[in-house]
Enzyme design. Structure first.
Site, short mmCIF file in Angstrom:
data_model
loop_
_atom_site.label_atom_id
_atom_site.label_comp_id
_atom_site.label_asym_id
_atom_site.label_seq_id
_atom_site.Cartn_x
_atom_site.Cartn_y
_atom_site.Cartn_z
CE LYS A 9 3.45 29.25 37.82
NZ LYS A 9 3.20 28.04 36.99
CE1 TYR A 49 -0.70 30.21 33.55
CE2 TYR A 49 -2.13 31.07 35.26
CZ TYR A 49 -0.91 30.56 34.85
OH TYR A 49 0.10 30.44 35.78
CG ASN A 112 5.36 25.13 37.44
OD1 ASN A 112 4.98 26.18 37.97
ND2 ASN A 112 5.18 24.88 36.18
CG HIS A 115 4.80 32.72 34.51
ND1 HIS A 115 4.43 32.02 33.38
CD2 HIS A 115 4.89 34.02 34.13
CE1 HIS A 115 4.28 32.87 32.38
NE2 HIS A 115 4.55 34.10 32.80
CD GLU A 126 3.72 36.69 30.72
OE1 GLU A 126 4.89 36.67 31.20
OE2 GLU A 126 3.16 35.66 30.31
#
Length: 134
Positions: A9, A49, A112, A115, A126
């Site tokens: 990210k 998402y 965080n 992913h 994905e």
């Protein structure tokens, strides 16, 4: 050979920890077969998402995920989906143990750093979303 989708990210790139995370993945014995840096936009994030689009934390998630580039990759290995999830640690950084990627690098549940797909079905969805038919 199983494969999964992994995304570093924006905070991973902004903090300069991409190399350390890639090294951990490779030291675990997994193979990165495809990798690219890309800038995400709201339409792809709405798709990625979709399960949280109606949640109050979705707008801040879009803001965070569009704040800089991400590194998208396909990672292969034996039981790589579960193995990567263990290597990453839980999404909530306060539950992530030291030695995991999130335990060592995540600043919060939102920031965080990584992913990873949670199932073979989602991994394929994905991978197609971010890499097309490879």
């Amino acid at each position: 050979m199983e494969r999964t989708y992994i995304m570093l990210k924006p905070d991973a790139l902004q903090r300069g920890i991409v190399g350390e995370i890639l090294a951990r993945i490779e030291r675990k014995g997994y193979r990165i077969t495809h990798m690219k840096t890309m800038q995400l936009d709201e339409p792809i994030l709405r798709e990625h998402y979709a399960h949280i689009v109606d949640q109050p934390f979705f707008p801040p998630t879009v803001e965070y995920m569009t704040s800089g580039p991400v590194v998208a990759m396909v990672v292969e290995g034996e039981n790589v989906i579960q193995g990567m999830r263990t290597l990453m640690g839980p999404t909530k950084n306060e539950n992530a143990m030291p030695g995991t990627i999130r335990g060592d690098f995540a600043c919060s549940t939102t920031y965080n750093v990584i992913h990873g797909s949670d199932s073979p079905e989602n991994a394929e969805i994905e991978i197609r979303r971010f890499f097309g038919d490879i």
